[in-house]
Design a protein around this motif. Structure first.
Motif: not given
Length: 473
Positions: A355-381
């Motif tokens: 149940x561990x998601x390793x800390x995740x860094x995402x670059x160049x994400x479009x604003x329409x993606x779920x990771x951009x416009x919704x609440x991730x509530x997870x170790x994602x930036x």
């Protein structure tokens, strides 16, 4: 370990129980009672019958109960932190920090219990107001239904029952299904601290049964809820004329201006993104870095992220542990996949163990993606490049949410512009949006909810203003 409901000062069993499992190890840790309409009704009735006793209790006595609670919690801080680490997979160091904050929250509540007052009004300022004296008082609202989330199960409970007791109200508390142990623990301490029977009732069970009944029952005068926007909107629709405070979702952003000392802020930004596995309403989810410092920021942020220790929440060295459920793992993996297919770069992380998601860094994400416009509530930036601060303002504001936002800048004019232009409940200058101390007004705009927490401000929500006018003519 078999737990019981707290109703009218008595610990009672139910016909059905559910097994509570550790999010980290998957081991069974407790048997939790499943309340039906019958037990929920008993809890509401107990709070309703006790409301006059609490309303008449002197302020110094309410304060003393809360002071005693904070002292008892201080004595049992280690045990409290262990409970948080076990039921929520919260790294023990983070859990200890939450317990410390909870102690402080109850201390603030005790202090505010003595400061609930009204004001005098100069009625002769209006024609026809001569010879009259007016003043306001604040009275307890009555029975408060409190519904709390899993991510800060001790401190967010404190932000509801602390001000409720301070104001002289009674409470029916439904804690999150995954984290009821900390609520039962606090309830036991409150009994020891001298809270009257029926003033706090703790009921566990299904949101559809327990939650809906609390929200719709006419004996309940106010609902205070922290959780998802969907549930919050549903509560608002069902609550009728009840007072409602909603602390809902967010996808908090920070802006990094050119000229900022990157080395000075990296550690703080990494903490904001990944503390408690990113399961924080004001977790740093979106970074907008000026193009002049973007590459340096990304490089140093990833380097610091890769040094984080992932593992057992009971290990003091652990920085990140398990997400609260396997469903959250499936959801976040799917969102990361969507981001990758949408052209974003997964710079580090994205892997899963249990149940561990390793800390995740995402670059160049479009604003329409779920990771951009919704609440991730997870170790994602996400880290995105901007050409100007004005562009960054627009991107932060381009969201359904508006809880808090931050900006790092050396320019006072830019800072003042941020304070004015960012459409959020709180703007943090030269800090991450994840900053919160427990007596400040805390709440958001748009789908982040309405009403404010923070002891003084919560008490205002939990009391009714009464006007008294004397005619001396």
């Amino acid at each position: 370990m078999k737990k019981s409901l707290l109703i009218n000062g008595e610990w009672i069993g139910t016909d059905q129980y559910t097994t509570l499992y550790s999010p980290f190890s998957g081991e069974a840790i407790a048997e939790i009672p499943t309340a039906t309409e019958k037990e929920t009704n008993q809890a509401i009735e107990a709070a309703y019958q006790t409301r006059n006793q609490m309303a008449k209790m002197p302020a110094h006595q309410r304060a003393k109960i809360l002071e005693s609670l904070s002292q008892l919690l201080e004595q049992k801080a280690e045990e409290a932190a262990q409970i948080l680490a076990l039921e929520a997979a919260k790294p023990i160091t983070t859990a200890k920090s939450e317990v410390f904050r909870t102690i402080e929250t109850y201390k603030f509540a005790a202090e505010e219990a003595k400061r609930i007052h009204g004001e005098t009004l100069p009625l002769d300022a209006a024609q026809g107001g001569e010879g009259r004296i007016a003043y306001t008082t604040r009275e307890p609202i009555g029975v408060i239904g409190a519904i709390t989330p899993f991510n800060f199960p001790m401190n967010l409970v404190a932000h509801k029952i602390g001000p409720a007791i301070a104001a002289g109200n009674t409470i029916v508390l439904k804690p999150a299904s995954q984290t009821p142990l900390s609520a039962f623990f606090i309830a036991e301490l409150l009994q020891e601290a001298g809270l009257p029977n029926g003033a706090l009732n703790v009921v566990t069970g299904s949101g559809i049964v327990v939650g809906d009944q609390i929200v719709s029952d006419e004996r309940v005068n106010m609902i205070t809820f922290t959780g998802s926007p969907n549930v919050g909107i549903d509560i608002r629709n069902k609550a009728g004329l009840k007072r409602v405070t909603l602390e809902l979702g967010s996808n908090a952003g920070v802006i990094i201006d050119k000229g900022v000392d990157i080395d000075k802020i990296i550690s703080r930004c990494v903490t904001g993104a990944f503390s408690n596995q990113g399961q924080v309403c004001i977790s740093l989810q979106r970074v907008y870095a000026h193009e002049e410092i973007y590459n340096e920021f990304v490089e140093k942020f990833i380097e610091a992220t890769n040094k984080l220790t992932v593992g057992n929440p009971l290990d003091p060295e652990t920085d990140l542990s398990a997400l609260i459920s396997s469903n959250d793992i499936h959801r976040t993996v799917e969102w990361i996949r969507e981001a990758r297919e949408g052209g974003a770069d997964i710079a580090t992380g994205g892997e899963v163990t249990g149940n561990i998601l390793y800390p995740t860094v995402i670059l160049n994400a479009e604003p329409s993606l779920k990771v951009s416009c919704q609440e991730v509530f997870a170790p994602i930036v996400l880290i995105n490049k901007v050409r100007s601060i004005e562009e960054a303002f627009e991107l932060v504001n381009d969201s359904r949410y508006g809880l808090q936002a931050g900006i790092y800048t050396e320019n006072v004019h830019t800072a003042l512009d941020a304070a004015e232009k960012l459409h959020v409940g709180g703007v943090m200058i030269n800090d991450i949006p994840t900053f919160r101390v427990d007596h400040m007004p805390y709440g958001g705009v748009k789908e982040s909810g309405f009403g404010r927490e923070g002891l003084k401000y919560a008490i205002e929500e939990m009391t009714e203003l009464k006007l008294v006018v004397w005619n001396r003519n």
